[in-house]
Write a protein that holds these residues in place. Structure first.
Motif, PDB file in Angstrom:
ATOM      1  N   TYR A   1      47.155  44.769  42.442  1.00  0.00           N
ATOM      2  CA  TYR A   1      45.785  45.617  42.241  1.00  0.00           C
ATOM      3  C   TYR A   1      45.290  44.859  41.004  1.00  0.00           C
ATOM      4  CZ  TYR A   1      47.357  48.425  45.747  1.00  0.00           C
ATOM      5  OH  TYR A   1      47.648  48.859  46.780  1.00  0.00           O
ATOM      6  N   GLU A   2      46.086  44.384  40.070  1.00  0.00           N
ATOM      7  CA  GLU A   2      45.818  43.636  38.899  1.00  0.00           C
ATOM      8  C   GLU A   2      45.672  42.403  38.804  1.00  0.00           C
ATOM      9  OE1 GLU A   2      47.995  45.430  35.934  1.00  0.00           O
ATOM     10  OE2 GLU A   2      47.008  47.496  35.973  1.00  0.00           O
ATOM     11  N   SER A   3      46.455  41.610  39.403  1.00  0.00           N
ATOM     12  CA  SER A   3      46.861  40.259  39.317  1.00  0.00           C
ATOM     13  C   SER A   3      45.688  39.431  39.961  1.00  0.00           C
ATOM     14  CB  SER A   3      48.018  39.814  40.040  1.00  0.00           C
ATOM     15  OG  SER A   3      48.220  40.096  41.220  1.00  0.00           O
ATOM     16  N   LEU A   4      44.977  40.002  40.939  1.00  0.00           N
ATOM     17  CA  LEU A   4      43.654  39.045  41.430  1.00  0.00           C
ATOM     18  C   LEU A   4      42.310  39.562  40.952  1.00  0.00           C
ATOM     19  CD1 LEU A   4      44.891  39.626  45.245  1.00  0.00           C
ATOM     20  CD2 LEU A   4      45.467  37.940  43.705  1.00  0.00           C
ATOM     21  N   SER A   5      41.633  38.513  40.351  1.00  0.00           N
ATOM     22  CA  SER A   5      40.566  38.535  39.783  1.00  0.00           C
ATOM     23  C   SER A   5      39.443  39.141  40.611  1.00  0.00           C
ATOM     24  CB  SER A   5      39.958  37.284  39.249  1.00  0.00           C
ATOM     25  OG  SER A   5      38.697  37.745  38.736  1.00  0.00           O
ATOM     26  N   PRO A   6      38.754  40.334  40.185  1.00  0.00           N
ATOM     27  CA  PRO A   6      38.151  41.252  41.366  1.00  0.00           C
ATOM     28  C   PRO A   6      36.749  40.451  41.610  1.00  0.00           C
ATOM     29  CG  PRO A   6      38.262  42.103  39.155  1.00  0.00           C
ATOM     30  CD  PRO A   6      39.027  41.056  39.050  1.00  0.00           C
ATOM     31  N   ARG A   7      36.184  39.381  40.730  1.00  0.00           N
ATOM     32  CA  ARG A   7      34.992  38.999  41.120  1.00  0.00           C
ATOM     33  C   ARG A   7      35.156  37.570  41.914  1.00  0.00           C
ATOM     34  NH1 ARG A   7      32.945  38.159  35.939  1.00  0.00           N
ATOM     35  NH2 ARG A   7      35.097  38.900  35.110  1.00  0.00           N
TER      36      ARG A   7
ATOM     37  N   PHE B   1      38.877  36.433  56.210  1.00  0.00           N
ATOM     38  CA  PHE B   1      39.326  36.897  54.915  1.00  0.00           C
ATOM     39  C   PHE B   1      38.834  35.926  53.783  1.00  0.00           C
ATOM     40  CE2 PHE B   1      42.691  38.814  57.575  1.00  0.00           C
ATOM     41  CZ  PHE B   1      42.723  40.031  57.265  1.00  0.00           C
ATOM     42  N   ILE B   2      38.552  34.714  53.984  1.00  0.00           N
ATOM     43  CA  ILE B   2      38.202  34.092  53.061  1.00  0.00           C
ATOM     44  C   ILE B   2      36.891  34.275  52.156  1.00  0.00           C
ATOM     45  CG2 ILE B   2      39.564  31.767  53.782  1.00  0.00           C
ATOM     46  CD1 ILE B   2      36.810  30.790  54.973  1.00  0.00           C
ATOM     47  N   ASP B   3      36.228  34.985  52.689  1.00  0.00           N
ATOM     48  CA  ASP B   3      35.131  35.258  51.917  1.00  0.00           C
ATOM     49  C   ASP B   3      35.241  36.725  51.622  1.00  0.00           C
ATOM     50  OD1 ASP B   3      33.559  32.827  52.322  1.00  0.00           O
ATOM     51  OD2 ASP B   3      32.771  33.417  54.390  1.00  0.00           O
ATOM     52  N   ARG B   4      36.284  37.602  51.810  1.00  0.00           N
ATOM     53  CA  ARG B   4      36.153  38.674  51.118  1.00  0.00           C
ATOM     54  C   ARG B   4      36.536  38.922  49.762  1.00  0.00           C
ATOM     55  NH1 ARG B   4      39.229  43.087  55.299  1.00  0.00           N
ATOM     56  NH2 ARG B   4      38.953  41.891  56.952  1.00  0.00           N
ATOM     57  N   PHE B   5      36.441  39.878  49.002  1.00  0.00           N
ATOM     58  CA  PHE B   5      36.839  40.004  47.616  1.00  0.00           C
ATOM     59  C   PHE B   5      38.101  41.235  47.822  1.00  0.00           C
ATOM     60  CE2 PHE B   5      32.603  38.404  47.366  1.00  0.00           C
ATOM     61  CZ  PHE B   5      32.543  37.757  46.286  1.00  0.00           C
ATOM     62  N   PRO B   6      38.754  41.008  46.539  1.00  0.00           N
ATOM     63  CA  PRO B   6      39.964  41.610  46.563  1.00  0.00           C
ATOM     64  C   PRO B   6      39.815  43.111  46.947  1.00  0.00           C
ATOM     65  CG  PRO B   6      39.935  40.191  44.868  1.00  0.00           C
ATOM     66  CD  PRO B   6      38.733  39.988  45.312  1.00  0.00           C
ATOM     67  N   HIS B   7      38.941  43.988  46.380  1.00  0.00           N
ATOM     68  CA  HIS B   7      38.818  45.399  46.621  1.00  0.00           C
ATOM     69  C   HIS B   7      38.617  45.849  47.736  1.00  0.00           C
ATOM     70  CE1 HIS B   7      34.494  45.394  47.305  1.00  0.00           C
ATOM     71  NE2 HIS B   7      34.607  44.638  46.685  1.00  0.00           N
ATOM     72  N   GLU B   8      38.288  44.764  48.898  1.00  0.00           N
ATOM     73  CA  GLU B   8      37.971  44.862  50.391  1.00  0.00           C
ATOM     74  C   GLU B   8      39.454  44.954  51.146  1.00  0.00           C
ATOM     75  OE1 GLU B   8      34.133  43.269  51.805  1.00  0.00           O
ATOM     76  OE2 GLU B   8      34.691  42.074  49.926  1.00  0.00           O
ATOM     77  N   LEU B   9      40.607  44.536  50.229  1.00  0.00           N
ATOM     78  CA  LEU B   9      41.719  44.192  50.922  1.00  0.00           C
ATOM     79  C   LEU B   9      42.644  45.518  50.651  1.00  0.00           C
ATOM     80  CD1 LEU B   9      42.578  40.488  50.299  1.00  0.00           C
ATOM     81  CD2 LEU B   9      41.509  41.543  52.255  1.00  0.00           C
ATOM     82  N   SER B  10      43.572  45.738  51.312  1.00  0.00           N
ATOM     83  CA  SER B  10      44.713  46.745  51.097  1.00  0.00           C
ATOM     84  C   SER B  10      45.920  45.957  50.183  1.00  0.00           C
ATOM     85  CB  SER B  10      45.426  47.327  52.303  1.00  0.00           C
ATOM     86  OG  SER B  10      46.116  46.424  52.913  1.00  0.00           O
ATOM     87  N   GLY B  11      46.652  47.023  49.587  1.00  0.00           N
ATOM     88  CA  GLY B  11      47.845  46.390  48.652  1.00  0.00           C
ATOM     89  C   GLY B  11      48.574  45.399  49.272  1.00  0.00           C
ATOM     90  N   GLY B  12      48.909  45.688  50.631  1.00  0.00           N
ATOM     91  CA  GLY B  12      49.732  44.720  51.375  1.00  0.00           C
ATOM     92  C   GLY B  12      48.928  43.348  51.517  1.00  0.00           C
ATOM     93  N   GLN B  13      47.666  43.444  51.920  1.00  0.00           N
ATOM     94  CA  GLN B  13      47.102  42.258  52.077  1.00  0.00           C
ATOM     95  C   GLN B  13      46.804  41.385  50.528  1.00  0.00           C
ATOM     96  OE1 GLN B  13      43.535  44.238  53.927  1.00  0.00           O
ATOM     97  NE2 GLN B  13      44.384  43.737  56.131  1.00  0.00           N
ATOM     98  N   ARG B  14      46.611  42.180  49.721  1.00  0.00           N
ATOM     99  CA  ARG B  14      46.442  41.501  48.403  1.00  0.00           C
ATOM    100  C   ARG B  14      47.557  40.877  47.928  1.00  0.00           C
ATOM    101  NH1 ARG B  14      43.012  45.600  44.331  1.00  0.00           N
ATOM    102  NH2 ARG B  14      42.212  46.719  46.190  1.00  0.00           N
TER     103      ARG B  14
END
Ligand SMILES: Nc1ncnc2c1ncn2[C@@H]1O[C@H](COP(=O)(O)OP(=O)(O)OP(=O)(O)O)[C@@H](O)[C@H]1O
Ligand SMILES: Nc1ncnc2c1ncn2[C@@H]1O[C@H](COP(=O)(O)OP(=O)(O)OP(=O)(O)O)[C@@H](O)[C@H]1O
Ligand code: SF4
Ligand code: SF4
Ligand SMILES: [Mg+2]
Ligand SMILES: [Mg+2]
Lengths: 351, 596
Positions: B368-374, B416-429
């Motif tokens: 949840y923290e290691s992927l830059s949200p932007r 997936f390539i155009d999504r942002f991290p907040h649009e993914l679940s924990g496992g996907q992230r």
């Protein structure tokens, strides 16, 4: 006779993006001296279920429907007739004229004397929420004073020391501040806090999740001993099936706001009925026995704002049938409980 | 006999010497008292006793040198105690000198009293030292020191009060009690020390030590991707202000700072104003505190081969993450060496190190923290490629990212390539995290608790992907976890850490089915089993909690909690020993414990 019975409980959170059906039609019973394990993955509504029992659901949450029958409820009514300010203003049914045992119909004042005295809860993550500037002993004493204000200071302190020793904390540590205690000790102190008013039912929300294995085993052992000693009824919430295997007698599995399977722990562990329970048990790596390959459930838990139609597990279920996505399965009785799955409902019908 | 043993012996001798010197002190005291009674020469008595007392303490301290003084907090305590003791001598000398002059006698009295107070502080510190010693496994009686310190103060007060009563009987009674008390206490201290040193000596003589100094070379040398040799990492911890007032470090620092201050004030090419320099100086003097150290990683060695997953397990705070960070070159070690494909990292230039880093990747604990949200998923995964200029053609980058996404099970990748991290679940992230780590085809990956934030039901998916990718691509993998059951499914070999050390290391199944070290046994017994019939051992084999990395127990680090600990465990620090092929254990008693 069950001490606590939850019937068709529904609790929703009304958010802007829609209602989160966090608890949807959940029913179970808890007998005297019974330990119930409530398991399921994160966000399936375990905490919400228990907060509903305590009636501590805050805005935007709302208990939509259901009954929570507490057997000793009448004790409170005769014991504590005082009206709270809010009750008087809204003229709520202060004397519980209907004389029901349904906690959902109790006044706020009555609920207050239920909480802590009759049903107490160890909150999720509360270990880090202990007040850092007060001594642990004093924090427990405070809880004691809320419910027994007439108690002398010395007596209260003795009681605090007593309870701390019961959970395995040396009495000298009562004067320590939370930061001086290790995680395991903090968790024990919280259990002490929940027990100090001699409740009938203790709800422990993820009591050992953040702890190391060895400390975890120590805390669980202390908990189990206490439970036996006081013949407590407990609800143990955790996502860790091994913790449940260790201390509980009954198992309830939640998935996406629903109780999908509920019954005797041993039976269910040996022979789980519901495909989700089967998958969950298989997904747990074990240190005992021969090495087995990991089983992957696949997929991801659903969004509770728009849960899948029919059986909520059907997008991930390996045994899904056409009917599963269309109609919701009802509860098929099994030994001491029920399972909600079409596989067994069909069977039942055929009989 | 190794050199460490010899110095152990010498410390026993020193402790015995300290004991005798306390005894000698008591005898000298008797003699001096006789001199006083017959010749009335009081002033030198105190000076001599205070000097002798200090000498005895010095010898005692020296006797602790080998084992105890290596523990920072004990060292600190001893330093503080000794500093106060020096103060005590100093004050005694002043007070006794003043006594000669009639006018200064009141002052002498006051100073004498203060010196006694200083002595009690000093003895309290000594007492603390001994308390700490017992905490790390030494069984020394410490109360006697405290008793002695207090007795000295009380007797002095009694003496002074009795002098003012002007009643000869009272004075004599008090003097006699004081002298007898002091002498017997000195005897007691001396006796205790000798007794202790005897006990320790007995232990030594019963010990037969077989340590392995050099581990045999492994045959498949070519295959070793990462090798850690005697890795050490100490983290400084800032201690309290008052505690550090007397530390040697502090005096040194103050001296250094003062010298620098004056030289810069008088230097011709001064760039700062005197005010600035003064502020800087005081800042330095008051902020430089004595440093204690956390032994996060202490003498850790292991090798990780190609295509191998090596697991580091242990309780929280045992140094797993620190080891991982050291291997990633994200932390600088305070000792030991790291070899990456045979290259010694300490000999690499900054540029070469950067080059090496390309082949080493990390998977973080918290998706949840290691992927830059932007950043979009494409940018996140492509970041290493772009950063290191490995690929510049955007089409190719996208191609590669898609490939990687598919290999971690995020199918179809276009979704997936155009999504942002907040649009993914924990496992996907976390899968995205895995994809990013693997995109550069690294030789070595460190994963620090990669699934502990994930739900059980989605853990397995992520684990399987990691396992598959390491096997397919031959990556060496360091898997850090506190969950032994997870380590079992993931790792080929496991090392169990305790307080910065590896205590047991071996092939996964062997270690889990048949652990040899008492701590590994306890850890494995402590793991909850998802089976209601296999209850965790009702009686837990080990009690208590991990000591802090600051007060590392002397001898075997596990000895305060070990059910099999005997006296020799408090002295010898067991080294890793090969007990079976590829199975290393650090325990002095493994043979007896396991009937081997
Ligand atoms: N205050 C709130 N507002 C909106 N949604 C909420 C709120 N509290 C909980 N929820 C939602 O209700 C659902 C159930 O939450 P709950 O905390 O009961 O889960 P849980 O099973 O206890 O999970 P965990 O294991 O993570 O504690 C979740 O989907 C959560 O997002
Ligand atoms: N930056 C730091 N400064 C001071 N002490 C540190 C620092 N980082 C780690 N430590 C200490 O070093 C020791 C080892 O820490 P480390 O994070 O490696 O443990 P770990 O085994 O990874 O534990 P966990 O399972 O809790 O992650 C701990 O006692 C910790 O307090
Ligand atoms: S009802 Fe159908 S989809 Fe749901 S668990 Fe049973 S078989 Fe699977
Ligand atoms: S060396 Fe001694 S204290 Fe250490 S693990 Fe072995 S038996 Fe226990
Ligand atoms: Mg919860
Ligand atoms: Mg860590």
């Amino acid at each position: 006779m069950a001490l606590l019975e939850v019937k068709n409980l529904k609790t929703y959170f009304h958010t802007r993006a829609g209602s989160v059906k966090a608890v949807d039609n959940v029913s179970f019973k808890l007998g005297k001296g019974e330990v119930l394990g409530l398991a399921g993955e994160s966000g399936c509504g375990k905490t919400t279920t228990c907060l509903s029992i305590m009636q501590m659901i805050d805005f935007p949450g709302e208990i939509m429907e259901g009954q929570i029958i507490y057997e000793n409820a009448f004790e409170v009514i005769t014991e504590n007739p005082s009206k709270s300010f809010r009750d008087r203003i809204f003229n709520r049914n202060v004397e519980n004229k209907k004389r029901t045992k349904n906690l959902l119909e109790f006044s706020e004042a009555e609920m207050r004397s239920i909480r802590g005295n009759h049903i107490s809860m160890v909150f999720q993550g509360a270990m880090n929420a202990l007040n850092p500037v007060h001594r642990v002993g004093n924090q427990i004493q405070e809880v004691l004073n809320i419910h027994e204000p007439e108690l002398e200071k010395d007596e209260a302190w003795d009681k605090v020391i007593d309870i701390l020793e019961t959970v395995g904390i040396d009495s000298v540590r009562a004067r320590d501040y939370p930061h001086q205690l290790s995680g395991g000790m903090k968790q024990r102190a919280l259990i002490a806090m929940a027990l100090v008013n001699n409740p009938d039912i203790v709800i422990a929300d993820e009591p050992v999740t953040a702890l190391d294995v060895i400390v975890q085993a120590q805390v669980l052992k202390a908990t189990k001993e206490l439970q036996r000693k006081f013949d407590l009824s407990m609800i143990m919430i955790t996502h860790d099936l091994s913790v449940i295997a260790e201390v509980c007698e009954t198992l309830a599995i939640m998935y996406a706001g629903k109780l999908v399977e509920y019954g005797d722990l041993r039976t269910l562990f040996k022979e789980p009925f519901h495909p989700y329970t089967q998958a969950l048990i298989n997904a747990f790596p074990s240190i005992a026995g021969p090495k087995k390959d990991l089983y992957d459930i696949g997929g991801f838990p659903p969004d509770l704002r728009n849960p899948p139609s029919g059986c909520r597990f059907h997008p991930r279920c390996s045994k899904a049938m056409p009917i599963c996505s269309k109609k919701e399965p009802s509860n098929t009785p099994i030994k001491n409980g029920y399972v909600a799955c079409w596989l067994y409902e069909e069977e039942e019908k055929r009989k | 006999m190794t050199s460490s043993e010899i110095s152990d012996y010498s410390s026993i001798r020193l402790m015995r010497m300290a004991g005798f010197s306390f005894l000698g002190l008591a005898i000298i005291f008797v003699v001096l008292e006789i001199i006083v009674v017959f010749f009335g020469e009081l002033s030198y008595l105190s000076i001599i006793t205070s000097l002798l007392l200090s000498l005895s303490v010095v010898i005692l301290v020296l006797s602790l040198r080998k084992v105890a003084l290596q523990t920072p907090s004990i060292r600190r305590n001893v330093i503080i105690a000794s500093s106060w003791l020096i103060g005590y001598i100093f004050l005694t000398i002043i007070s006794e000198t003043f006594f000669v002059f009639l006018i200064l006698q009141v002052a002498a009295f006051v100073i004498g009293l203060i010196s006694m107070l200083v002595r009690i502080i000093s003895f309290t510190q000594l007492n603390n030292t001994f308390k700490r010693l017992s905490k790390i496994g030494y069984n020394l009686d410490s109360q006697i020191f405290l008793l002695y310190g207090w007795f000295a103060v009380l007797s002095t007060v009694a003496l002074i009060v009795s002098v003012y009563t002007l009643n000869l009987t009272v004075i004599i009674a008090v003097v006699i009690t004081t002298v007898v008390g002091e002498i017997s206490l000195l005897f007691a201290v001396g006796y205790k020390l000798i007794q202790n040193s005897n006990a320790i000596k007995d232990i030594f003589e019963g010990v037969q030590k077989r340590f392995l100094d050099d581990r045999p070379e492994l045959e498949d040398h070519e295959n070793i991707v990462v090798e850690a040799v005697n890795l050490e990492k100490l983290f400084p911890v800032i201690s309290g202000f008052f505690e550090s007032i007397f530390s040697i470090e502090r005096i040194k620092n103050t001296g250094r700072a003062t010298a620098k201050y004056f030289s810069s004030i008088f230097s011709k090419e001064r760039t700062k104003t005197i005010k600035e320099l003064t502020r800087e100086y005081f800042g330095k003097v008051f902020e430089e505190r004595e440093k204690l150290f956390v032994h996060a990683v202490d003498d850790v060695s292991f090798r990780i081969h190609k295509r191998e997953t090596f697991g580091l397990v242990g309780e929280s705070g045992c140094g797993k993450s620190t080891t991982g960070l050291l291997l990633l070159y994200l932390l600088e070690s305070t000792g030991g060496k790291i070899f990456f494909k045979g290259l010694d990292s300490s000999e690499l230039s900054v540029r070469e190190l950067k080059e090496v880093r390309r082949y080493i990747q990390i998977i973080f604990q918290n998706p949840y923290e290691s992927l830059s949200p932007r950043f979009s998923i494409l940018d996140i995964i492509a970041e290493p490629l772009r950063l290191l200029n490995i690929e510049t053609d955007e089409a190719k980058i996208e191609e590669k990212v898609k490939e990687e996404l598919e290999s971690v099970g995020l199918i179809p990748a276009e979704d997936f390539i155009d999504r942002f991290p907040h649009e993914l679940s924990g496992g996907q992230r976390q899968r995205v995290g895995v994809a990013r780590a693997f995109i550069l085809d690294p030789e070595f990956i460190v994963a620090d608790e990669p699934v502990s934030m994930l739900d059980v039901s989605i853990r397995v998916g992520v684990l399987k992907i990691m396992r598959q990718l390491t096997l397919d691509r031959g990556t060496a993998f360091l898997f850090i976890t506190h969950d032994l059951a997870l380590a079992r499914v993931m790792c080929d070999r496991i090392a169990v850490m305790y307080l910065g050390r590896i205590v047991e290391q071996g092939p996964t199944e062997e270690l889990i089915q048949k652990p040899i070290h008492p701590y590994a046994k306890a850890l494995i017994a402590g793991v909850p089993k998802p089976d209601p019939d296999a209850k965790r051992t009702e009686e837990l084999p080990i009690i208590g909690e991990v000591p802090s990395g600051i007060d590392v127990p002397a001898g075997c680090r596990f000895n305060p909690r070990c059910p099999f600990a005997i006296d020799k465990c408090k002295i010898y620090d067991p080294k890793l020993e090969e007990v079976e092929e590829n199975h290393l254990v650090a325990c002095l008693r493994y043979k007896e414990i396991n009937d081997m």
